[in-house]
Design an enzyme around this catalytic site. Structure first.
Site, mmCIF file in Angstrom:
data_model
loop_
_atom_site.group_PDB
_atom_site.id
_atom_site.type_symbol
_atom_site.label_atom_id
_atom_site.label_comp_id
_atom_site.label_asym_id
_atom_site.label_seq_id
_atom_site.Cartn_x
_atom_site.Cartn_y
_atom_site.Cartn_z
ATOM 1 N N ASN A 1 -10.174 -0.799 -0.615
ATOM 2 C CA ASN A 1 -8.721 -0.701 -0.484
ATOM 3 C C ASN A 1 -8.070 -1.236 -1.760
ATOM 4 O OD1 ASN A 1 -6.008 -0.914 0.149
ATOM 5 N ND2 ASN A 1 -6.326 -1.940 2.108
ATOM 6 N N HIS B 1 -3.876 6.979 2.162
ATOM 7 C CA HIS B 1 -4.229 5.644 1.682
ATOM 8 C C HIS B 1 -5.631 5.289 2.153
ATOM 9 C CE1 HIS B 1 -4.340 1.455 0.864
ATOM 10 N NE2 HIS B 1 -4.049 1.056 2.089
ATOM 11 N N CYS C 1 0.813 -1.223 0.000
ATOM 12 C CA CYS C 1 0.000 0.000 0.000
ATOM 13 C C CYS C 1 0.843 1.269 0.000
ATOM 14 C CB CYS C 1 -0.933 0.012 1.199
ATOM 15 S SG CYS C 1 -1.978 -1.457 1.310
#
Length: 352
Positions: free
Chosen positions: A309, A279, A134
Site C-alpha cells: 500500500n 487503490h 490514499c
C-alpha cells in the site's frame, strides 16, 4: 452510508457539465526506491510469515527508502521527469506542481516546492501539497481541473508520493506488513478541440469524505494537537494507528458505491469499463469491490503484490505500469477509485 450508489442530489462531482473543456492525462511516470523488503524479511522482525501476509493482503514485497538518503520529493521528481518524457514536454513547461502526500520531506516547506526545484519546472510555477491520504490522487485531479480551466496554467504535474516507512511501528504486524514507499505522477492539460470532440479526457471526478470515521486510520502525533515530544514518542503517537475492520468494511462499501455513482453519472455500467485502476490497499478489498460491481478480477490492474500500500502513490503507480505494459490504449474507458484516511474517497471515469 447505504450500499446503494448516491443519488444525484448527494453526488459531489467535478466536470458535471458536458460543455466544459475536459482535462487529459498526457503522460505518466512512477518511481520506487531500490531497496526491497520481502515478507521473509519481515518475519525476522515481527511474528509473521510470508503465507500469513499473502493470505490476508496479497502482498509479497514492498519498496523502502534508505533513511536520510532518499526523500519523498526525490521519488516524486523522478516520477515527474518520467511523466514529462512520456508526455513529450520539457520540465520547464510545467507551470504548476501538486503533490498529494501525507509523508512530505518535512512539515514545511511543502514537498511540492522541492519537486518543482528538482524536476526543473518553470520558474515561479505554483507548487503546493494536498493531503487526502490514499484518495489524494483523485482529489488532485479535481483540483488540477479547476486550475487548468482557469486559463492560468497549461501543464500541471500531479504527483502522488508517500514514504510511510518512517511512520510504521515495526512491532505491529497488523500494519507494518502493509505499507511501501513510492511515487506516481501524471502530466495534465486541457483537451484539444479534437480530443474533446472524440470524448477523451477525465469525464468527471466524484469526491466524498466521512469525518465520523477519522480515528479509524490516523497518525495522532506530530501535529498541533500532540506536537512531537519525548512523551508522544514514548506513547507511539507518531506511528500509523489503524482499525482494520472499520477500514475494510468502509472501503468495500464506499469504493463500490462511488464507482457506481461515477459510472451512472454518464449512463454507464461496470461492464462498459475497459480497466479499473483501484487503490492497492489490500487484495481482499479489491476482490470484494469486484464482486459488488459484478466484474471479473481480469478487469482490475493489480500490483499490490510488488509494492504494498503506497497510499496516494498507489493509483498513479498502477496507472503508469498499466500504460507502459500496453494494457491501456487510446480511447479506453478507465475507472479510478481510492479510499483512505479521513475517511476520504472518490472515483473518476477517464477516456484515455
Amino acid at each position: 452510508m447505504s450500499d446503494d450508489p448516491q443519488t444525484p442530489s448527494s453526488t459531489h462531482s467535478v466536470n458535471s457539465q458536458p460543455s466544459l473543456r475536459r482535462i487529459r492525462i498526457i503522460g505518466t511516470g512512477h518511481a520506487v526506491p531500490e531497496r526491497i523488503l520481502t515478507n521473509d524479511d519481515l518475519s525476522k522482525m515481527v511474528e509473521t510469515s510470508d503465507a500469513w501476509i499473502r493470505e490476508r493482503t496479497g502482498i509479497r514485497t514492498r519498496h523502502m527508502v534508505r533513511r536520510g538518503e532518499e526523500a519523498a520529493s526525490d521519488l516524486a521528481a523522478r516520477a515527474g521527469a518520467s511523466a514529462c518524457e512520456a508526455a513529450g514536454i520539457l520540465p520547464k513547461d510545467i507551470d504548476a506542481v501538486i503533490c498529494s502526500t501525507i509523508s512530505p520531506d518535512m512539515p514545511l516547506p511543502s514537498c511540492a516546492v522541492y519537486v518543482q526545484r528538482k524536476v526543473g519546472a518553470a520558474p515561479n510555477s505554483a507548487a503546493f501539497d494536498l493531503a487526502a491520504a490514499c484518495g489524494g490522487f483523485i482529489y488532485g485531479l479535481a483540483v488540477a481541473e479547476g486550475l487548468l480551466r482557469s486559463g492560468l496554467y497549461r501543464h500541471i504535474l500531479l504527483c502522488g508520493v508517500e514514504v510511510l516507512s518512517g511512520y510504521v511501528n515495526w512491532q505491529d504486524r497488523n500494519t507494518c506488513v502493509l505499507f511501501g514507499d513510492g511515487a506516481g505522477a501524471a502530466i495534465l492539460r486541457l483537451c484539444t478541440e479534437e480530443e474533446q470532440a472524440a470524448g477523451l479526457g477525465v469525464q468527471s471526478v466524484h469526491l466524498f469524505a466521512d469525518g465520523t470515521q477519522a480515528e479509524a486510520l490516523m497518525i495522532p502525533g506530530g501535529g498541533s494537537l500532540y506536537p512531537t515530544s519525548a512523551q508522544t514518542l514514548a506513547d507511539g503517537k507518531h506511528f500509523i494507528h489503524m482499525n482494520g475492520k472499520v477500514i475494510f468494511t468502509n472501503a468495500v462499501r464506499n469504493l463500490a458505491s462511488s464507482c457506481l455513482t461515477a459510472l451512472h453519472h454518464h449512463g454507464l455500467t461496470p461492464k462498459d469499463v475497459d480497466l479499473v485502476i483501484a487503490h492497492q490497499a489490500n487484495l481482499r478489498i479489491v476482490e470484494a469491490v469486484a464482486q459488488r460491481l459484478d466484474l471479473s478480477m481480469d478487469k482490475f490492474f493489480i500490483n499490490i503484490d510488488r509494492y504494498g500500500n503506497t497510499s496516494s502513490a498507489s493509483v498513479p503507480i498502477a496507472l503508469d505500469e498499466a500504460v507502459r505494459m500496453g494494457k491501456v490504449k487510446r480511447g479506453d474507458r478507465l475507472l479510478f477509485c481510492a479510499l483512505g484516511a479521513g475517511l476520504a474517497w472518490g472515483a473518476t471515469v477517464v477516456r484515455f
